[in-house]
Design a protein around this motif. Structure first.
Motif, PDB file in Angstrom:
ATOM      1  N   LYS A 146      -7.245  -0.462   0.282  1.00  0.00           N
ATOM      2  CA  LYS A 146      -7.113  -1.121  -1.023  1.00  0.00           C
ATOM      3  C   LYS A 146      -8.147  -0.593  -2.008  1.00  0.00           C
ATOM      4  O   LYS A 146      -7.847  -0.299  -3.160  1.00  0.00           O
ATOM      5  CB  LYS A 146      -7.284  -2.646  -0.872  1.00  0.00           C
ATOM      6  N   GLU A 150      -7.269   2.838  -3.133  1.00  0.00           N
ATOM      7  CA  GLU A 150      -6.159   2.769  -4.094  1.00  0.00           C
ATOM      8  C   GLU A 150      -6.675   2.446  -5.484  1.00  0.00           C
ATOM      9  O   GLU A 150      -6.242   3.020  -6.482  1.00  0.00           O
ATOM     10  CB  GLU A 150      -5.166   1.685  -3.678  1.00  0.00           C
ATOM     11  N   MET A 176       0.853  -1.201   0.000  1.00  0.00           N
ATOM     12  CA  MET A 176       0.000   0.000   0.000  1.00  0.00           C
ATOM     13  C   MET A 176       0.881   1.241   0.000  1.00  0.00           C
ATOM     14  O   MET A 176       1.552   1.522   0.971  1.00  0.00           O
ATOM     15  CB  MET A 176      -0.881  -0.014   1.264  1.00  0.00           C
TER      16      MET A 176
END
Lengths: 96, 484
Positions: free
Chosen positions: A30, A33, A1
């Motif tokens: 996540k 992202e 990450m």
């Protein structure tokens, strides 16, 4: 990450006033992202010498006359308030 | 000279810039048709737009735009023909949208400059960085309940003009002079009523300190909740010394928002605002960019009144007044207008003297403004005229003035009815002088043998005998003749 480390996720959650449990942080990071990566594709377009676009409509900003023709609807305004008293919204104490 | 603070390690100076929030005078709000009047029952001046109900769209008030442009022109600032509304994101119960619609990268007004008048007679130029339009927030009341806050959105969505100054101010006196001048300009323009106690003009103070001679700025703090000129000055006094103490003890100043506490006379850190400056501005997709024509700006420029500094210089040049008298008279438009009516075609210095020393003196004592004066400007003008053409003496004029203040009556009538006209008839005055001389033979002897000071006694006696109505100059001349 990389972009969305744990601290960044916590900060974004705080700014957005959204409660995120410690157990959820990695999963939320996540997902964020993924979203950021998707939007990042836009940076592949060459925008050199292009003015930023504030609006896609090439029309003037509409203006109103300065007249009072609204308000006086305190019941409607307070209708969805969880708590109200004597015309005020009542909320948990917020004071420095 | 700006204030210098003597520390243990050397001399320090303050660097101060102000963000003034001035509520623009409009009937309705910046983006809705709800009313803006102060003091209405809670939430009665709230539309569904102001309450941020889903699907509601903001529509810009043309009067708000006009007031911002007018103010920008009055501050000698550049008007930006292209400006953009952006969203400033933060959460607070009195901000129902979750963001404030404001202007950020493209404000409606850019750089400018105003002059401030310092008490020592010095004039200083202060830079204006920008003026932008934004929505006001609602109001939270915290002292009605132990665990609850009460929220009234009446103020929510009112038009605010945020006026940002350059960090050109160096002490509390300069800050006071800046706020006074800014308020005067806004009132002259009719764009903000400037009532700090009703919150229609509020100031945030940005302050840092540095050693005298240093050219870099120190780390600054922003002080909120400063609701009067006095509070601004007290907050500056406290905060500058707090920062100097920190620095002299080898510490550093944290850039932060602090709250002025007028009860304790201290500033306190607002810890909960640690993310306060992360506003994530972006252009508001509900609003198109605002584009103005130069002709529109020029038309507004034509309607600007004479501004305080222009008026001050005109009063000095065309009426021959001193800087101090002129600055007292121009402090409000109504005061200046009053004076000009009094001075119309009359002795302007005499008129200024009566307005400042007599009228403003008694009005101040009674806590009244010039609008509440029982004496109209026309009547005070007539009184000045009566003195100027020698109809009454200055001393009698004070009695007439007192009566005018009581009854609001016309001075010409008072003088007529009470028979107060100055006696300028040589024969009449001579008759009184003869009587005084006859009654005071002993004093006449003393005077003639060299006791010059007795002359005043004779003048007094004659004036008393004439009930103050004899023309003092004529009394002087005739007495001198008779006693020689």
């Amino acid at each position: 990450m990389s972009v969305m480390d744990q601290n960044t996720v916590r900060k974004v959650a705080r700014l957005a006033q959204i409660e995120v449990q410690d157990s959820e942080i990695d999963a939320v990071g996540k997902k964020l992202e993924g979203i950021i990566g998707f939007v990042e594709q836009l940076s592949e377009v060459n925008t050199d010498n292009v003015e930023p676009l504030s609006s896609v409509n090439d029309i003037p900003c509409p203006l109103r006359e300065d007249v009072t023709n609204d308000g006086g609807i305190v019941d409607k305004v307070l209708k969805n308030a969880p708590d109200s008293q004597e015309g005020f919204f009542v909320v948990s104490k917020v004071v420095e | 000279m700006a204030e210098i603070i003597r520390g243990n390690t050397g001399d320090w100076e303050m660097v101060i810039g102000l963000e003034v929030h001035a509520q623009a005078i409009t009937e309705s709000k910046l983006f809705s048709g709800a009313a803006t009047a102060f003091g209405a029952a809670p939430n009665t001046q709230v539309s569904l737009v102001d309450a941020a109900m889903p699907g509601m769209l903001p529509v810009l008030n043309m009067k708000s735009v006009e007031q911002a442009v007018r103010t920008g022109l009055g501050l000698n600032s550049k008007i930006n023909l292209y400006s953009v509304f952006e969203r400033k994101n933060y959460f607070y119960p009195d901000l129902p949208q979750g963001y404030q619609i404001s202007q950020y990268l493209h404000p409606i007004v850019g750089e400018g400059e105003i002059e401030i008048d310092l008490p020592n007679g010095e004039v200083k130029k202060v830079g204006i960085t920008r003026l932008h339009l934004e929505q006001d927030a609602g109001k939270s009341i915290h002292d009605q309940h132990p665990t609850k806050s009460y929220v009234d959105l009446n103020r929510s969505g009112n038009t605010l003009m945020e006026i940002v100054s350059e960090p050109d101010l160096r002490d509390g006196i300069e800050v006071g002079a800046y706020l006074t001048k800014l308020r005067m300009i806004l009132r002259y323009l009719g764009t903000c009523d400037g009532n700090m106690d009703e919150g229609s003009m509020r100031a945030d103070v940005n302050i840092s300190v540095r050693k005298v001679g240093e050219t870099e700025y120190g780390t600054r703090c922003e002080i909120k909740n400063v609701n009067s000129i006095k509070a601004a000055q007290a907050a500056i006094d406290y905060e500058s010394r707090r920062q100097i103490e920190l620095l002299e003890d080898g510490g550093s100043v944290d850039q932060e928002t602090r709250l002025w506490d007028p009860a304790q006379n201290v500033t306190r850190s607002m810890r909960s605002k640690e993310d306060a400056h992360d506003y994530r501005y972006f252009p508001d997709p509900d609003l198109l960019p605002l584009e103005l024509e130069q002709g529109y700006v020029d038309d507004i420029k034509k309607t600007l009144p004479e501004l305080p500094d222009e008026k001050k210089h005109r009063f000095m040049d065309s009426y021959g007044l001193g800087a101090y008298d002129a600055s007292v008279l121009i402090s409000s438009r109504s005061r200046a207008d009053y004076f000009e009516t009094v001075a119309n075609d009359r002795d302007a210095k005499l008129a200024a003297n009566w307005v400042i020393n007599e009228l403003l003196g008694i009005l101040n004592k009674d806590g009244k403004t010039i609008e509440e004066s029982p004496i109209t400007s026309e009547n005070l003008g007539k009184l000045v005229g009566l003195i100027e053409d020698n109809t009454i003496s200055g001393r009698i004029a004070k009695d007439v003035f007192a009566e005018m203040y009581e009854s609001g009556a016309d001075p010409e009538k008072i003088v007529e009815e009470k028979g107060l006209k100055q006696v300028t008839d040589t024969g009449a005055i001579e008759a009184i002088i003869d009587k005084v001389i006859a009654d005071n033979q002993d004093k006449v002897e003393q005077y003639k043998s060299g006791k010059d000071k007795l002359f005043g006694f004779f003048v007094g006696q004659v004036m008393k005998e004439s009930q103050g109505k004899a023309n003092p100059q004529m009394v002087n001349e005739l007495l001198k003749k008779k006693l020689s």
